[in-house]
Design an enzyme around this catalytic site. Sequence first.
Site, mmCIF file in Angstrom:
data_model
loop_
_atom_site.group_PDB
_atom_site.id
_atom_site.type_symbol
_atom_site.label_atom_id
_atom_site.label_comp_id
_atom_site.label_asym_id
_atom_site.label_seq_id
_atom_site.Cartn_x
_atom_site.Cartn_y
_atom_site.Cartn_z
ATOM 1 N N ASN A 178 37.570 3.619 77.797
ATOM 2 C CA ASN A 178 38.229 2.564 78.566
ATOM 3 C C ASN A 178 37.149 1.802 79.328
ATOM 4 O O ASN A 178 36.759 2.167 80.435
ATOM 5 C CB ASN A 178 39.253 3.170 79.532
ATOM 6 C CG ASN A 178 40.410 3.774 78.778
ATOM 7 O OD1 ASN A 178 41.261 3.063 78.245
ATOM 8 N ND2 ASN A 178 40.423 5.109 78.675
ATOM 9 N N GLU A 179 36.675 0.759 78.691
ATOM 10 C CA GLU A 179 35.569 -0.017 79.235
ATOM 11 C C GLU A 179 36.054 -0.908 80.383
ATOM 12 O O GLU A 179 37.272 -1.072 80.566
ATOM 13 C CB GLU A 179 34.960 -0.876 78.120
ATOM 14 C CG GLU A 179 34.368 -0.077 76.962
ATOM 15 C CD GLU A 179 33.064 0.635 77.311
ATOM 16 O OE1 GLU A 179 32.777 0.856 78.513
ATOM 17 O OE2 GLU A 179 32.332 1.007 76.383
ATOM 18 N N PRO A 180 35.113 -1.490 81.157
ATOM 19 C CA PRO A 180 35.509 -2.368 82.259
ATOM 20 C C PRO A 180 36.547 -3.395 81.808
ATOM 21 O O PRO A 180 36.422 -3.977 80.726
ATOM 22 C CB PRO A 180 34.199 -3.060 82.648
ATOM 23 C CG PRO A 180 33.151 -2.069 82.285
ATOM 24 C CD PRO A 180 33.646 -1.354 81.070
ATOM 25 N N THR A 197 27.322 0.668 76.659
ATOM 26 C CA THR A 197 27.758 1.890 75.978
ATOM 27 C C THR A 197 27.078 1.989 74.617
ATOM 28 O O THR A 197 26.605 3.058 74.214
ATOM 29 C CB THR A 197 29.293 1.865 75.798
ATOM 30 O OG1 THR A 197 29.895 1.774 77.080
ATOM 31 C CG2 THR A 197 29.801 3.088 75.070
#
Length: 647
Positions: A178-180, A197
């Site tokens: 769950n990236e920014p 990442t």
Amino acid sequence: MTMINAILSEPLQEITYRNAGQLEETRYEQMHVEVFSNAEMGSISVAREISNTIKTKQRIGEMCVLGLATGSSPIGIYKELVQMHKEEGLSFLNVITFNLDEYYPMQKASTHSYHYFMYEYLFDHIDIKPENIHIPSGVVPMEQVNDYCLSYEKEIEKAGGLDFQLLGIGRTGHIGFNEPGSHQKSFTRMVTLDYLTKSDAAGDFHGIDNVPVRAITMGVRTIMQAKRIVLIAWGIKKAEIVKAAIEGEITAEVTASYLQSHDNTTFILDEDAGSKLTRFQTPWLVGKINWNHAMRDKAIVWLSNKVNKPILKLTNRDYNNNGMSDLIVLEGSAYDVNIKMHNRLQHSITGWPGGKPNSDDRKRPERTEPAKKRIIIFSPHPDDDVISMGGTFLRLVEQGHDVHVVYQTSGSNAVSDHDALKFIAFTKHLSETKLPRIEELISEINEKQSGAMDSPEIRKIKGLIRRLEAVGGARYCGLADSHIHFLDLPFYETGRVKKNALGEKDYRLTREIIEKIKPHQIYAAGDLSDPNGTHKVCLKAITTTLECIKDKPFMKDCWVWLYRGAWHEWPVNEIEMAVPLSPDEVMKKRKAIFFHETQKDGVMYQGNDTREFWQRVQDRNAETASAYNKLGLTEYEAIEAFRRYHF
Ligand code: F6R
């Protein structure tokens, strides 16, 4: 006996175990945090909690539903669990697992898949039922991904929800993938990976271009529905983001910060990962301090930066306004403590890293005698010597010491196929070429699948390329070939990013070279930040060897100095020897680094810093010089920094 049993009888070296913000010290923390002295102790504590959860469920005849993570952080926990299964009979028959994520697209059998990872580190070694294992699939056709993700959610629900969720944290602050920008209410879905990442994963994939762009991940909401959540983080690389997640606002920019609103979450950290939390970074701001030298030095450097004044201009009021009034009471006055600190830093500066002949050395970092010292510079890869301490290297040779450089590993992993091909083709064009199978070697590289392993022969050629570059650099620094040594430590030679553990031969080779040279000074790379990094293993090879031979007569005259590799520098307050470089020396150092041609432009292990190694280190050495200058010391062009290691 498992490690866990061995320490169960003793209290864990746990630094804190208290609730978020309940005490003065933790008042900036919005979550429950435990900090352990190292990742191993932290991993044992988490493995113990997981095993207790499984056993409690066994006793009441229920299934235990675990959410599992991959990456470098949980490896130690899985190792402990496997050991507990093998040696204490911990059974996983009542366990159902759901993994957080998988790259997309990704074949199960690929060594890069999280599927492969989970079997390699855990599932192949325990008695879990295969039908109870769930890992998101990296091969679902694109048009079916949505339905597939929904069914993953349903499976978790059907199993009764997650009893325990293990999480790592990415440097973007991601949990799962769950990236920014991920929404607090997001469910399992397909996501695009953040650049940072991907660059962190680039090493495993032999280059950022081979890292998949997408992944399937459990959502924030899926994770937050777990009854218990434990997030683990080790190493200095995570310190900044860990602080943001724990002490910052809840924001979609740091998805781990969402965990602040989960009421049964604990962050388990090692000291490095926790080091930026207010209670460790600036403890004088949150409570009473037992002042010692290290704390005093750290606080004064911080204060001087904060109020933007050189040390000698700090006033009693500056100290009082910034939580340091008790230091002033202890030391007498700002005047006294300022002078003490200024002198301490002044005495760390020397242009004579091997000791200054015919001088009073009581206030110098190194001894005067013997005037001509035998010196080993250990270099984990064949370039760390010149990158990290090229200026000091040049000085030691110029000042007449008997300097040897010892390259610990072949460094072959970091040579691109493109460079290998160039050198093989060059050799081919020389009429006297005797290299066997030359055409096959060329086709091996040309036909290589992305991320595939090199044959031992190609690895050898890549190692040779680095060897020749290192010889060039060391000769340029003034060394004779008899003083340039290559250990080619076997732990490194796996052909993969994952290395072997140190073995008998690694220690023997290290010991033989030290015993042969009987050095008065050893320089070694002291980067402790990366838990899986080659530098850390290379340091361990040296420190363990030194412990074993410390009673040999020559060892009583042997001092060890640690430099830091291409990534970090010692904080100014921790520097014990600062070697200034003139503008000419900076240029010479740069030329020495240029011999390492294969490590220029777009190197394989570049990380997310796009500057080349010589630029990074030039900036870093200039920053250290400027940090000294801001504290009120002489202005130099650049400074290389060292800390003494005591064994
Ligand atoms: C892994 C995962 C990621 C990692 C994170 C940290 O399943 O979902 O969130 O936990 O990227 O990775 P490491 O531990 O390799 O630093």
